[in-house]
Scaffold this active site. Structure first.
Site, PDB file in Angstrom:
ATOM      1  N   THR A  90      33.209   3.416  19.769  1.00 26.38           N
ATOM      2  CA  THR A  90      31.884   3.484  20.371  1.00 26.38           C
ATOM      3  C   THR A  90      31.268   4.865  20.230  1.00 26.38           C
ATOM      4  O   THR A  90      31.990   5.870  20.115  1.00 26.38           O
ATOM      5  CB  THR A  90      31.977   3.127  21.871  1.00 26.38           C
ATOM      6  OG1 THR A  90      30.727   3.366  22.522  1.00 26.38           O
ATOM      7  CG2 THR A  90      33.037   3.976  22.573  1.00 26.38           C
ATOM      8  N   ASP A  91      29.941   4.936  20.289  1.00 27.47           N
ATOM      9  CA  ASP A  91      29.263   6.232  20.290  1.00 27.47           C
ATOM     10  C   ASP A  91      29.428   6.965  21.612  1.00 27.47           C
ATOM     11  O   ASP A  91      29.170   8.172  21.704  1.00 27.47           O
ATOM     12  CB  ASP A  91      27.775   6.073  19.958  1.00 27.47           C
ATOM     13  CG  ASP A  91      27.004   5.195  20.933  1.00 27.47           C
ATOM     14  OD1 ASP A  91      27.621   4.611  21.853  1.00 27.47           O
ATOM     15  OD2 ASP A  91      25.773   5.067  20.770  1.00 27.47           O
ATOM     16  N   GLU A  92      29.890   6.272  22.652  1.00 23.36           N
ATOM     17  CA  GLU A  92      29.991   6.901  23.968  1.00 23.36           C
ATOM     18  C   GLU A  92      31.040   8.010  24.014  1.00 23.36           C
ATOM     19  O   GLU A  92      31.034   8.843  24.923  1.00 23.36           O
ATOM     20  CB  GLU A  92      30.265   5.850  25.040  1.00 23.36           C
ATOM     21  CG  GLU A  92      29.136   4.848  25.160  1.00 23.36           C
ATOM     22  CD  GLU A  92      29.234   3.960  26.388  1.00 23.36           C
ATOM     23  OE1 GLU A  92      29.661   4.449  27.448  1.00 23.36           O
ATOM     24  OE2 GLU A  92      28.876   2.772  26.284  1.00 23.36           O
ATOM     25  N   TYR A 146      35.790   4.704  30.781  1.00 19.36           N
ATOM     26  CA  TYR A 146      35.739   3.881  29.566  1.00 19.36           C
ATOM     27  C   TYR A 146      35.689   4.744  28.312  1.00 19.36           C
ATOM     28  O   TYR A 146      36.514   4.613  27.408  1.00 19.36           O
ATOM     29  CB  TYR A 146      34.539   2.936  29.604  1.00 19.36           C
ATOM     30  CG  TYR A 146      34.165   2.401  28.233  1.00 19.36           C
ATOM     31  CD1 TYR A 146      35.085   1.673  27.485  1.00 19.36           C
ATOM     32  CD2 TYR A 146      32.908   2.644  27.683  1.00 19.36           C
ATOM     33  CE1 TYR A 146      34.761   1.199  26.219  1.00 19.36           C
ATOM     34  CE2 TYR A 146      32.581   2.174  26.419  1.00 19.36           C
ATOM     35  CZ  TYR A 146      33.508   1.443  25.694  1.00 19.36           C
ATOM     36  OH  TYR A 146      33.198   0.991  24.449  1.00 19.36           O
ATOM     37  N   LYS A 201      38.454   5.295  25.236  1.00 16.91           N
ATOM     38  CA  LYS A 201      38.168   5.026  23.821  1.00 16.91           C
ATOM     39  C   LYS A 201      38.345   6.289  22.975  1.00 16.91           C
ATOM     40  O   LYS A 201      38.824   6.228  21.836  1.00 16.91           O
ATOM     41  CB  LYS A 201      36.758   4.468  23.656  1.00 16.91           C
ATOM     42  CG  LYS A 201      36.603   3.026  24.116  1.00 16.91           C
ATOM     43  CD  LYS A 201      37.461   2.055  23.314  1.00 16.91           C
ATOM     44  CE  LYS A 201      36.960   1.872  21.892  1.00 16.91           C
ATOM     45  NZ  LYS A 201      37.783   0.867  21.152  1.00 16.91           N
TER      46      LYS A 201
END
Length: 351
Positions: free
Chosen positions: A132-134, A158, A162
């Site tokens: 993810t970009d997060e 989260y 990741k």
């Protein structure tokens, strides 16, 4: 044959459906079927010999070892993850177990399998890890979009979990030579999206006459990627990506949350107007912002276009109209997925 983990979730199921729509290479689909894993997503594949579903956990070494030894896949595509920021705030342990510990066990299984292959199969094998970009953190309004070289600065349980999984995948390449590829995508939307996420939640609440909860001032910005575009990007990276490299996948669609919601409601006003003739926009309700809410994400996907020739086929305007129409056309899927547990969660989260 390929092995897909997490292939009954939103992105994973779309990938399996898309994969089998464009070629006949069989898929082993391993999914734990937690709250967001839904076999209804794959009902169109019932009886299709190209799709073999196995209920199980990526952290189950014995099971993953058995599947690899039995089916001898040429690639593993890892979608399996706990993936909702709000849930990670309320209960981070599941995210640590699945995204970090589970990824570690999966990597160990794949490493053992890969080491046992003959030279030709070993050279052809790939592990593609979907992230993810997060992991990159939050951007200010005038900051450039996330490039693959951006420092990791995760801000939620989260995204931290990741980020850890990404680091493990990278380490297994550099330490053991495991042939890995990593993709970091922006916010996905489209069919089969579990309806606690922004876009499906807004569609379903609007149609059911419920308040439309918008965090804070509604100006948090995300880049939106139609899920089928994401699937095509993964196929392209699997086909031609440089081993050990990371590829950002984005839709070039930066939108403030309130603008996304207003676009959805405008389409609903057109396609399925309220009985009283008023706009669905009257149902918008601003609620307390969530803790640590990142202000802006934006993806620079130029590396993927430059090196592999990929770019999205959908604009936000075309993709969001397809998405709204899909939800209007699939009331039974919605009824099946919005169980009592889902309703309890939404009530707790948005109070």
């Amino acid at each position: 044959m390929i092995l897909v983990t997490g292939g009954a979730g939103f992105i994973g199921a779309n990938f399996v459906l898309n994969w089998l729509a464009v070629n006949d290479e069989p898929v082993i689909n391993l999914d734990k079927l937690t709250y967001a894993g839904n076999l209804d997503n794959l009902s169109s594949l019932d009886g299709d010999a190209r799709h073999i579903f196995v209920k199980g956990d990526i952290g189950d070494r014995a099971l993953v070892d058995q599947l690899l030894a039995q089916h001898k896949p040429r690639a593993v595509i890892n979608f399996a993850a706990e993936s909702h920021v709000d849930r990670s705030i309320h209960g981070p342990e599941d995210f640590i177990q699945t995204n970090i510990v589970g990824t570690f066990h999966m990597l160990e299984s794949v490493r053992g399998y890969w080491n046992g292959l003959n030279d030709a199969d070993k050279a052809a094998f790939r592990l593609l890890h979907v992230s993810t970009d997060e992991v990159y953190g939050s951007l200010e309004a005038n900051d450039p979009p996330f490039a693959e070289t951006k420092r990791y600065e995760p801000n939620s349980p989260y995204s931290a979990s990741k980020a850890a999984s990404d680091h493990l995948v990278r380490a297994y390449h550099h330490t053991y030579g495991l042939p890995v590829l990593t993709t970091n995508c922006s916010n996905n939307y489209g069919p089969y999206h579990f309806p606690e996420k922004l876009i499906p939640l807004m569609i379903l609440n609007a149609l059911n006459g419920k308040p439309l909860p918008i965090y804070g001032d509604g100006q948090n910005v995300r880049d939106w990627l139609y899920v089928t575009d994401h699937c095509s990007a993964i196929r392209r990276v699997l086909e031609a990506g440089q081993l050990g490299e990371t590829y950002n996948v984005g839709g070039w669609n930066e939108k403030a949350n309130i603008d996304v919601v207003n676009t959805i409601l405008g389409i609903l006003d057109e396609l399925q107007p309220r009985a009283d003739g008023k706009s669905y926009r009257e149902q918008i309700t601003y609620v307390k912002d969530r803790p640590g809410h990142d202000r802006r994400y934006a993806i620079d996907a130029r590396k993927l276009e430059r090196e592999l020739g990929w770019k999205p086929a959908e604009t936000f305007e075309t993709g969001i109209r397809k998405t709204v129409q899909w939800y209007l056309d699939h009331p039974q899927w919605i009824a099946n997925v919005t169980s009592g547990a889902y309703r309890d969660w939404v009530a707790k989260q948005y109070n």
